[in-house]
Design a protein around this motif. Structure first.
Motif, mmCIF file in Angstrom:
data_model
loop_
_atom_site.group_PDB
_atom_site.id
_atom_site.type_symbol
_atom_site.label_atom_id
_atom_site.label_comp_id
_atom_site.label_asym_id
_atom_site.label_seq_id
_atom_site.Cartn_x
_atom_site.Cartn_y
_atom_site.Cartn_z
ATOM 1 N N TYR A 189 0.787 5.472 0.658
ATOM 2 C CA TYR A 189 0.108 6.613 1.259
ATOM 3 C C TYR A 189 0.840 7.858 0.749
ATOM 4 O O TYR A 189 1.993 8.089 1.119
ATOM 5 C CB TYR A 189 0.178 6.574 2.778
ATOM 6 N N ARG B 140 0.839 -1.204 0.000
ATOM 7 C CA ARG B 140 0.000 0.000 0.000
ATOM 8 C C ARG B 140 0.869 1.247 0.000
ATOM 9 O O ARG B 140 1.930 1.271 0.640
ATOM 10 C CB ARG B 140 -0.918 0.006 1.222
ATOM 11 N N GLU C 281 -8.551 2.712 -3.904
ATOM 12 C CA GLU C 281 -7.890 3.955 -3.543
ATOM 13 C C GLU C 281 -8.886 4.966 -3.001
ATOM 14 O O GLU C 281 -10.083 4.913 -3.299
ATOM 15 C CB GLU C 281 -7.132 4.542 -4.736
ATOM 16 N N THR C 282 -8.373 5.871 -2.187
ATOM 17 C CA THR C 282 -9.183 6.942 -1.611
ATOM 18 C C THR C 282 -8.325 8.194 -1.475
ATOM 19 O O THR C 282 -7.108 8.095 -1.253
ATOM 20 C CB THR C 282 -9.747 6.554 -0.239
ATOM 21 N N GLU D 130 -6.259 -2.667 -5.709
ATOM 22 C CA GLU D 130 -6.411 -1.470 -6.537
ATOM 23 C C GLU D 130 -7.388 -0.458 -5.933
ATOM 24 O O GLU D 130 -7.743 0.525 -6.580
ATOM 25 C CB GLU D 130 -6.858 -1.824 -7.975
ATOM 26 N N LYS E 65 -3.533 4.133 -1.799
ATOM 27 C CA LYS E 65 -3.885 3.106 -2.770
ATOM 28 C C LYS E 65 -3.348 1.764 -2.318
ATOM 29 O O LYS E 65 -2.161 1.624 -2.017
ATOM 30 C CB LYS E 65 -3.328 3.438 -4.154
ATOM 31 N N ASP E 66 -4.236 0.776 -2.263
ATOM 32 C CA ASP E 66 -3.822 -0.596 -1.997
ATOM 33 C C ASP E 66 -3.429 -1.229 -3.316
ATOM 34 O O ASP E 66 -4.239 -1.292 -4.250
ATOM 35 C CB ASP E 66 -4.953 -1.381 -1.332
ATOM 36 N N MET F 277 -3.489 10.642 -1.707
ATOM 37 C CA MET F 277 -4.154 9.400 -2.089
ATOM 38 C C MET F 277 -3.563 8.247 -1.293
ATOM 39 O O MET F 277 -2.365 8.205 -1.018
ATOM 40 C CB MET F 277 -3.980 9.112 -3.578
#
Length: 373
Positions: free
Chosen positions: A325, A323, A341-342, A339, A334-335, A332
């Motif tokens: 950060y 992941r 994301e936030t 896939e 994103k794992d 963002m």
């Protein structure tokens, strides 16, 4: 006439019924009665370890039964309110139904996630270790940020957290920390966090305000109650070191050598505990963690043997982060496996990681189903 919520209510009731079935509410109620009988026995505390096991499971089952039963009560109340809104042409009551359905949908999403936990030890408590990797002082600060993130997540879910050991950096942050998260399915959720986590940001420790990439490794193993019986660690295989507990900047936080470090000589596994009140308590806690680590070590060794037979294994080292950060130049999380994301990085770092956990758990279920096909 207010908008009708009949379809949404019917859908919510179907979800509740399916959830009650999948999580076996009737079975949990029977187990609750058994535990209540055990807790009421006058000789329960003659065996403190057994008593703690019973009372811990009792509290967890009581909470789970209350939550599941509460879902049915909530849908009943919303249906009554919907009927009232339609009969009395009451827009405010209709708005309450809509808000109640939205809140219930969020809760159902979270409870349904629990049905994805089907691993052998998913219902166990979790031992989590975070270790600073590449990135110097930024990596140590990142490690402390991760400890806070997981602690906040646990608190938000009503889980207890016991911190066993914290090794502070010379300038800031943590070199490492080990803690236990106690609660229903703690390991099932948190084992999705196992791997390398990468942080990209403007370094607060760089006088030139340059962008820095730093890494931390999160290690998660289950704490199993039967470990004391299953894992036998001879005294001659363990080196015991005692030292004074230390705080930020290397400060000593007590005046006695109460902190304990255990090294398992055959495997090189090292665990420490410094947050209990006495050397004896620290040693007992460290031994529990050591046994959990050794059990996981054996599981991983068996998995590696199977991977070799299959023709390879996945590397879980630095440079293979699960992941990212990113705080700069954009925001963002994103794992890289699912896939997902936030952009709400601040909420994630404040413990709001449920969506990330769910995305990885659903990915695992999907991969398992595809491999079965």
């Amino acid at each position: 006439m207010p908008d009708s919520h009949a379809d949404e209510l019917a859908g919510a009731r179907r979800r509740v019924a399916q959830l009650v079935h999948d999580l076996d509410l009737d079975g949990k109620r029977l187990r609750l009665e058994e535990l209540q009988d055990l807790a009421g026995q006058p000789d329960l505390w003659d065996d403190p370890d057994r008593a703690r096991s019973v009372t811990t499971e009792l509290a967890a089952i009581e909470q789970e039964v209350a939550r599941l039963a509460g879902l049915t009560e909530r849908i009943d109340d919303l249906e009554v309110l919907e009927q009232l809104a339609q009969e009395e042409d009451d827009d405010s009551s209709s708005a309450e139904v809509a808000a109640g359905l939205a809140a219930m949908a969020a809760d159902l999403d979270r409870y349904e996630l629990a049905t994805l936990l089907s691993g052998e030890h998913d219902n166990a408590d979790a031992i989590v270790s975070v270790h600073a990797g590449e990135g110097g002082v930024d990596a140590m600060d990142w490690t402390q940020m991760l400890l806070r993130m997981y602690t906040r997540w646990a608190e938000n879910h009503g889980y207890a957290v016991d911190v066993y050991d914290t090794s502070y950096g010379e300038e800031a942050g943590l070199k490492s920390a080990t803690f236990e998260v106690k609660g229903p399915d703690a390991y099932g959720y948190l084992n999705a966090e196992h791997g390398v986590h990468r942080l990209v940001r403007i370094s607060p420790f760089d006088s030139q305000a340059r962008r820095q990439t730093s890494f931390a490794l999160v290690d998660v193993v289950p704490m199993l109650p039967e470990l004391d019986e299953e894992i036998d660690v001879p005294d001659e295989e363990i080196r015991v070191d005692v030292y004074r507990s230390s705080g930020p900047g290397g400060q000593s936080v007590n005046t006695t050598d109460s902190a304990v470090r255990l090294t398992h000589l055959p495997t090189g596994v090292v665990v420490s505990c410094q947050n209990e009140k006495s050397q004896h308590q620290n040693k007992a806690a460290a031994l529990r963690v050591l046994k959990a680590k050794l059990a996981e070590f054996e599981r991983q060794k068996r998995a590696e043997e199977l991977d070799d037979i299959r023709g390879g294994k996945q590397n879980v080292g630095f440079g293979s982060q699960i992941r990212s950060y990113v705080l700069h130049p954009y925001q963002m999380v994103k794992d890289l496996r699912s896939e997902f994301e936030t952009g709400n990085v601040s909420a994630v770092l404040d413990g709001d990681i449920d969506a990330l956990l769910e995305s990885e758990l659903r990915r695992r279920v999907r991969v398992a189903a595809e491999s079965d096909d």
